[in-house]
Write an enzyme that holds these catalytic residues in place. Structure first.
Site, PDB file in Angstrom:
ATOM      1  N   GLU A  70       0.905  -1.247   0.025  1.00  0.00           N
ATOM      2  CA  GLU A  70       0.033  -0.003  -0.126  1.00  0.00           C
ATOM      3  C   GLU A  70       0.664   1.156   0.214  1.00  0.00           C
ATOM      4  OE1 GLU A  70      -2.733   2.211  -0.631  1.00  0.00           O
ATOM      5  OE2 GLU A  70      -3.406   0.402  -0.391  1.00  0.00           O
ATOM      6  N   ASP A  82       0.798   4.039  -2.990  1.00  0.00           N
ATOM      7  CA  ASP A  82       0.449   5.460  -2.906  1.00  0.00           C
ATOM      8  C   ASP A  82       1.523   6.294  -3.112  1.00  0.00           C
ATOM      9  OD1 ASP A  82      -1.893   4.462  -1.818  1.00  0.00           O
ATOM     10  OD2 ASP A  82      -1.392   4.666   0.367  1.00  0.00           O
ATOM     11  N   SER A 137      -8.136   2.366  -2.522  1.00  0.00           N
ATOM     12  CA  SER A 137      -6.881   2.737  -2.011  1.00  0.00           C
ATOM     13  C   SER A 137      -5.970   3.026  -3.180  1.00  0.00           C
ATOM     14  CB  SER A 137      -6.289   1.877  -1.121  1.00  0.00           C
ATOM     15  OG  SER A 137      -5.995   0.480  -1.641  1.00  0.00           O
ATOM     16  N   ASP A 162     -20.069  11.908 -15.323  1.00  0.00           N
ATOM     17  CA  ASP A 162     -20.975  11.292 -14.693  1.00  0.00           C
ATOM     18  C   ASP A 162     -20.868  10.081 -14.987  1.00  0.00           C
ATOM     19  OD1 ASP A 162     -22.852  10.729 -12.780  1.00  0.00           O
ATOM     20  OD2 ASP A 162     -24.622  11.454 -14.218  1.00  0.00           O
ATOM     21  N   ILE A 163     -20.904   8.892 -14.139  1.00  0.00           N
ATOM     22  CA  ILE A 163     -20.985   7.558 -14.253  1.00  0.00           C
ATOM     23  C   ILE A 163     -22.170   6.975 -13.991  1.00  0.00           C
ATOM     24  CG2 ILE A 163     -19.886   5.417 -13.695  1.00  0.00           C
ATOM     25  CD1 ILE A 163     -17.276   6.707 -13.201  1.00  0.00           C
ATOM     26  N   GLY A 176     -26.235  11.325 -12.184  1.00  0.00           N
ATOM     27  CA  GLY A 176     -26.115  12.411 -10.908  1.00  0.00           C
ATOM     28  C   GLY A 176     -25.126  11.833  -9.801  1.00  0.00           C
ATOM     29  N   ASP A 215     -24.038   9.377  -7.058  1.00  0.00           N
ATOM     30  CA  ASP A 215     -24.675   8.220  -6.295  1.00  0.00           C
ATOM     31  C   ASP A 215     -23.726   7.539  -5.247  1.00  0.00           C
ATOM     32  OD1 ASP A 215     -22.519   6.123  -7.912  1.00  0.00           O
ATOM     33  OD2 ASP A 215     -23.412   7.280  -9.509  1.00  0.00           O
TER      34      ASP A 215
END
Length: 574
Positions: free
Chosen positions: A292, A296, A491, A534-535, A553, A555
């Site tokens: 991780e 990052d 992440s 937008d997805i 919109g 979600d």
């Protein structure tokens, strides 16, 4: 002569009362746990001489005022937009009143205890006392408890009390009744690319990008998808990305160098600095790199070329009862402004139902202070049936903290390029602690209306909704422990968004404007929403349900959608 068993206890109580006359004040239970949380077991008594360190959170003088001020300086429609507060100005809102300090200090001094301040504004005190003293002070019974899955032990109590006269002066005292599962590294869903040399042909943003990035998302794929500038940032003063690292996760210099050499050759030589908190370190020993931490760092350094990046290593010497999540905020506030990040990305979190309400609010208040001084605070929303780290209770659609704090930007996951869809692992939902903030009230109401009675009773219709935005969370390439991997998870999406915001900050500071700071009021404004794609398809299957799904919109799977760099520049007036 044998005395009845209650006699020694009575004699001890009388002796204590004679030494501590304030014990006679009426005590009232301040926090308690009715039943020991699942996953924990009582593992015996604790020596009365064993020392325990406690944090006492004092009531802040005007946290509501700070929240209002933070909204004002973060709202593009407000005349105060961009006028971030100084740490000293923040302190005027969170500093306890003189009466509060006097009353609590007087109570402690009665027991011969002198507290020390461990926060910039003095709203957090720390004491170290024998368990016997803690038991007497708080009318508690501290014992040893074990988290059965990990074997880790901790000293906790099922209830504690304080003088009734101090109820209005003390928010909470911890570690006491918080049984938070051990923090572990997020599950990255990584897959090693076997038999493949770590040499990739750079994918330039051309008409072939969709095809070439369909199954393997390289940094150049990300740049093409979101319009990242490929030129290095050139105005890095007062603009730093902070990458939070926990659980002994260490970022590797050599893995970053290999990543840049093969996937971002224009940035070869770029590196990161380290900030250590609570005994954190950043060992470079062979085999000690955290997946991780590497991910990052590579997503931030490798995408926000030229923007300084600091890996903030949080160790195990925390005493905030929440694995250093409050300590990191206080440490950043106390840091010199020239080393303070302007964007903080965190890929860790907790299921909201595993953290006491008082602690969740305490974390939120701490991160609100970061937003007030101009820091964009980002948290991953969680992955599928796992909210970052811990199994989500699918039957109750548990969201994650501290991401549900209204002053934090929660990042979900998307997948694909044309069209973009919701990543099936992208967790989201509605808080049972924090109400829906005004900036997203219309969007949340519209989504809830669109699903009608589906999942009625399984989520809080008046809660803060997460995530706020989404970015690529599947099949992203990175280097860990000298090998190439494909990885998935929110992440992964979160540091990508951190890099994008840092590059917007770079353009803002070059134009003599303030950095973005707390993002949400801007993101949900009409100009902010226009900068997102937008997805409308995909969902998070959850466990034995279809889960929330993407829709036109906002979600609770992909938030407002995915960003575009140039559109963001237009939205901020550049």
């Amino acid at each position: 002569m044998r005395f009845p068993s209650f006699i020694p206890a009575l004699m001890t109580a009388l002796a204590t009362a004679s030494i501590n006359p304030m014990d006679r004040r009426a005590m009232t239970v301040h926090e308690s746990v009715a039943v020991l949380p699942s996953g924990f077991a009582h593992s015996g008594s604790v020596s009365p001489d064993q020392e325990i360190t406690l944090r006492i959170a004092l009531v802040q003088s005007d946290i509501v005022g700070l929240q209002s001020k933070t909204y004002a300086v973060s709202d593009p429609a407000n005349v105060l937009y961009g006028q971030h507060l100084t740490v000293d100005e923040v302190a005027t809102f969170v500093r306890p009143t003189a009466v509060t300090v006097s009353e609590v200090s007087g109570w402690l001094q009665t027991y011969g205890i002198t507290a020390k301040s461990v926060s910039p504004a003095g709203d957090l005190l720390q004491i170290t006392v024998p368990v016997s003293t803690a038991n007497t002070l708080l009318s508690a019974q501290f014992s040893s408890f074990t988290h059965t899955a990990s074997g880790k032990t901790s000293i906790r109590t099922l209830s504690y009390s304080i003088p009734a006269s101090l109820q209005s002066h003390i928010q909470f005292i911890h570690p006491t009744v918080a049984f938070v599962p051990p923090l572990t590294a997020p599950s990255l869903n990584r897959v090693k690319v076997e038999g493949h040399a770590i040499v990739e042909e750079r994918v330039e943003p051309t008409s072939n990008t969709v095809t070439s990035c369909a199954n393997t998302v390289t940094p150049s794929c990300i740049e093409a998808l979101y319009g990242f500038p490929t030129a290095k940032a050139n105005h890095s003063a007062q603009n730093i990305i902070g990458v939070a690292g926990y659980t002994g996760q260490y970022a590797s210099y050599s893995d970053l160098a290999l990543f840049l050499k093969n996937l971002q050759p224009d940035l070869v030589g770029s590196n990161f600095t380290v900030m250590e908190i609570d005994g954190g370190v950043n060992t470079q020993a062979q085999g000690q790199a955290g997946d991780e931490a590497d991910l990052d760092i590579e997503m931030t350094v490798g995408l926000a070329g030229g923007v300084p990046t600091t890996f903030i290593s949080v160790g195990a010497d925390y005493t905030d009862d929440i694995w250093g999540f409050i300590d990191i905020a206080n440490s950043i506030l106390a840091a010199p402004i020239k080393t303070r990040p302007t964007v903080l990305t965190t890929s860790y979190g907790f299921n909201e139902n595993t953290v006491p309400v008082s602690v969740s609010i305490g974390m939120c208040n701490a991160y609100t202070q970061l937003g007030a001084v101009g820091i964009s605070v980002l948290f991953a929303s969680g992955d599928g049936g796992v909210s970052g780290l811990q199994p989500t209770s699918c039957s109750t659609f548990q969201p994650t903290v501290p991401g549900t704090c209204p002053f934090i930007t929660s990042v979900g996951g998307s997948s694909g390029l044309a069209p973009q869809t919701a990543a099936a692992l992208s967790a989201g939902g509605f808080s049972n602690i924090f109400p829906t903030p005004a900036y997203q009230a219309a969007e949340v109401a519209a989504y809830i209306a669109s699903i009608g009675d589906e999942y009625a009773g399984l989520y809080n219709t008046s809660g803060r909704g997460i995530p706020d935005v989404a970015l690529q969370a599947l099949d992203v390439e990175f280097v860990w422990d000298g090998s190439l991997y494909l990885v998935g998870g929110t992440s992964c999406a979160t540091p990508i968004f951190a890099a994008l915001i840092a590059l917007v900050n770079d353009r803002l500071t070059a134009a003599g404007k303030p950095v973005m700071g707390f993002l949400n009021p801007f993101l949900y404004s009409s100009v902010g929403k226009a900068a997102f794609t937008d997805i409308t398809s995909g969902n998070n299957p959850g466990c034995n349900t279809n889960g929330f799904y993407a829709a036109p919109g906002w979600d609770p799977v992909t938030g407002l959608g995915t960003p575009n760099f140039n559109a963001l520049l237009t939205a901020v007036g550049l």
